[in-house]
Design a protein around this motif. Structure first.
Motif, mmCIF file in Angstrom:
data_model
loop_
_atom_site.group_PDB
_atom_site.id
_atom_site.type_symbol
_atom_site.label_atom_id
_atom_site.label_comp_id
_atom_site.label_asym_id
_atom_site.label_seq_id
_atom_site.Cartn_x
_atom_site.Cartn_y
_atom_site.Cartn_z
ATOM 1 N N GLN A 165 0.831 -1.202 0.000
ATOM 2 C CA GLN A 165 0.000 0.000 0.000
ATOM 3 C C GLN A 165 0.870 1.257 0.000
ATOM 4 O O GLN A 165 1.912 1.304 0.659
ATOM 5 N N LEU A 166 0.429 2.249 -0.751
ATOM 6 C CA LEU A 166 1.077 3.563 -0.739
ATOM 7 C C LEU A 166 0.128 4.538 -0.056
ATOM 8 O O LEU A 166 -1.049 4.631 -0.418
ATOM 9 N N ILE A 167 0.635 5.248 0.945
ATOM 10 C CA ILE A 167 -0.162 6.203 1.714
ATOM 11 C C ILE A 167 0.313 7.608 1.353
ATOM 12 O O ILE A 167 1.487 7.930 1.482
ATOM 13 N N LEU A 168 -0.617 8.416 0.880
ATOM 14 C CA LEU A 168 -0.298 9.783 0.438
ATOM 15 C C LEU A 168 -1.061 10.793 1.285
ATOM 16 O O LEU A 168 -2.282 10.730 1.389
ATOM 17 N N THR A 169 -0.316 11.705 1.897
ATOM 18 C CA THR A 169 -0.901 12.838 2.620
ATOM 19 C C THR A 169 -0.648 14.082 1.788
ATOM 20 O O THR A 169 0.444 14.252 1.241
ATOM 21 N N GLY A 170 -1.641 14.944 1.698
ATOM 22 C CA GLY A 170 -1.465 16.166 0.914
ATOM 23 C C GLY A 170 -2.171 17.337 1.554
ATOM 24 O O GLY A 170 -3.107 17.172 2.337
ATOM 25 N N TYR B 273 -4.968 6.143 0.738
ATOM 26 C CA TYR B 273 -4.029 5.060 0.446
ATOM 27 C C TYR B 273 -4.613 4.192 -0.657
ATOM 28 O O TYR B 273 -5.814 4.212 -0.920
ATOM 29 N N GLY B 274 -3.743 3.436 -1.303
ATOM 30 C CA GLY B 274 -4.182 2.570 -2.386
ATOM 31 C C GLY B 274 -3.084 1.616 -2.795
ATOM 32 O O GLY B 274 -2.004 1.581 -2.191
ATOM 33 N N ASP B 275 -3.368 0.859 -3.838
ATOM 34 C CA ASP B 275 -2.438 -0.162 -4.313
ATOM 35 C C ASP B 275 -1.173 0.488 -4.863
ATOM 36 O O ASP B 275 -1.228 1.401 -5.683
ATOM 37 N N LEU B 276 -0.045 -0.016 -4.420
ATOM 38 C CA LEU B 276 1.255 0.535 -4.801
ATOM 39 C C LEU B 276 1.468 0.581 -6.313
ATOM 40 O O LEU B 276 2.157 1.466 -6.819
#
Length: 313
Positions: free
Chosen positions: A259-264, A280-283
Motif C-alpha cells: 500500500q502507498l499512503i499519500l498525505t497532501g 491510500y491505495g495499491d502501490l
C-alpha cells in the motif's frame, strides 16, 4: 547497439553539480565503457535573484534551458532536483528515471544566538528566511507569531546571510544540506505534522528524449522503484490540482506492504486556511492515488484557495 557517449546537461549551482557528478559517477560505474561529458548552464531561476520565485512564474524556472539542449540534440539527459521539474513536460521529453530519495523533510537551520531554541520555542518576531510559499503558508498556520522574509541565492549564500544576522533561522531542504556535506547545520528536522514537503523533494529526476531507448536503458540502472512510486503519486496529485512548484501544496508519502499512503495539503498564503487529508491505495497504481487525493481536497475547497492565489499573483 547502446551508445558509448552520454552528454549531461546541468545547472551550474554547487548543489546541482554535486547531484550531477553523483549521477555521472554512478553511470560510469554501471557502464565502464561509457564516455560521459557534462555541459553546465545558468537557468532563468539562477539568473533572477532579486525577485521572489513566486513572482517570476514557475513554468520550467530551473529546467527550461536544460530541456532546450536535449531538444536540439546538444545533450542526452538532464539531471534535476525532482521538486523543480514541472509535472507537464515539453513534447518530446520524458522523466526517464527517479533516483533513491534522500530525506525529503524540511530542516530548521538556526543562527547561533538561538542554538538552545527549536522552531516552536523561537521568540515572537524571530525572522525566518524561506523562498517557498509552501513552507511559508504552513509555518504561518502553525507559528503566526514569527516573521517571514523571502531569501534567494544558493545554499551557501543563504547560510552566509543567516550567520551574518540578517535572519534568525532558515528553512531549507534536509536533502540539499546533506548532499552538500552540510548536514551538521541541520538544527531540527521539521515534523510532517507541521510541514509537508514539496512534491519530489529529496529525489533526483533524470529527463531524456522520448523514444531514445538506448539512453533510457542506460539511465534505468539508477531507478529506485519505491521512490518512483512515491513520486509518481505526488506528481499526479500536483498535476491534478494544476499546481506549480511555487504554490502552497505539500505532500508526504510512505509505503506499507503493498500500500502507498499519500498525505497532501493546500493552504492559503496567510496560513489561515489549510486543507489536509490522506488516502491510500495499491502501490502499483500510484498516479490513481494522487488523483484521488487531489479530488478529495478539491471537494474540501482547495480549488478556491488556488484560484485566489493565481488571481493575486
Amino acid at each position: 547497439m547502446v551508445s558509448s557517449f552520454l552528454r549531461i546537461a546541468s545547472r551550474r549551482s554547487q548543489l546541482a553539480m554535486v547531484q550531477t557528478h553523483w549521477v555521472r559517477d554512478q553511470l560510469a560505474q554501471a557502464h565502464p565503457s561509457l564516455e560521459i561529458t557534462i555541459e553546465t548552464m545558468a537557468t532563468q531561476g539562477d539568473k533572477i535573484l532579486d525577485v521572489a520565485l513566486a513572482k517570476i512564474g514557475d513554468k520550467g524556472l530551473f529546467t527550461k534551458e536544460l530541456e532546450a539542449q536535449m531538444l536540439v540534440n546538444r545533450a542526452d539527459i538532464a539531471v534535476h532536483s525532482l521538486k523543480d521539474l514541472p509535472t507537464n513536460l515539453p513534447d518530446g521529453l520524458v522523466l526517464g528515471c527517479v533516483t533513491e530519495r534522500e530525506d525529503p523533510a524540511d530542516a530548521l537551520v538556526i543562527n547561533k544566538k538561538y542554538q538552545d531554541r527549536l522552531l516552536d520555542t523561537l521568540p515572537n518576531g524571530s525572522i525566518v528566511g524561506t523562498s517557498s510559499l509552501r513552507r511559508l503558508a504552513q509555518l504561518r498556520h502553525h507559528f503566526p507569531h514569527l516573521v517571514f522574509k523571502d531569501i534567494r541565492g544558493n545554499v551557501i549564500t543563504r547560510l552566509e546571510k543567516l550567520d551574518s544576522g540578517e535572519f534568525d533561522c532558515l528553512i531549507l531542504a534536509a536533502a540539499g544540506l546533506q548532499r552538500l556535506g552540510l548536514g551538521s547545520r541541520i538544527h531540527e528536522i521539521i515534523d510532517s505534522s507541521i510541514s509537508l514537503h514539496a512534491v519530489g523533494q529529496g529525489a533526483l529526476g533524470i529527463e531524456c528524449r522520448d523514444g531514445d531507448l538506448d539512453i533510457l536503458k542506460q539511465i534505468k540502472v539508477l531507478e529506485h522503484a519505491p521512490t518512483n512510486y512515491r513520486c509518481l503519486a505526488e506528481r499526479a496529485f500536483l498535476r491534478e490540482l494544476e499546481g506549480g512548484c511555487q504554490v502552497p501544496i505539500g505532500v508526504n508519502t510512505r509505503i506499507k506492504g503493498n500500500q502507498l499512503i499519500l498525505t497532501g495539503m493546500v493552504a492559503s498564503l496567510d496560513g489561515k486556511r489549510l486543507i489536509r487529508d490522506e488516502v491510500y491505495g495499491d502501490l502499483i497504481n500510484p498516479e490513481d492515488i494522487g488523483i484521488k487525493l487531489a479530488n478529495i481536497l478539491k471537494e474540501q475547497g482547495a480549488e478556491d484557495i488556488l484560484k485566489e492565489i493565481y488571481k493575486d499573483s
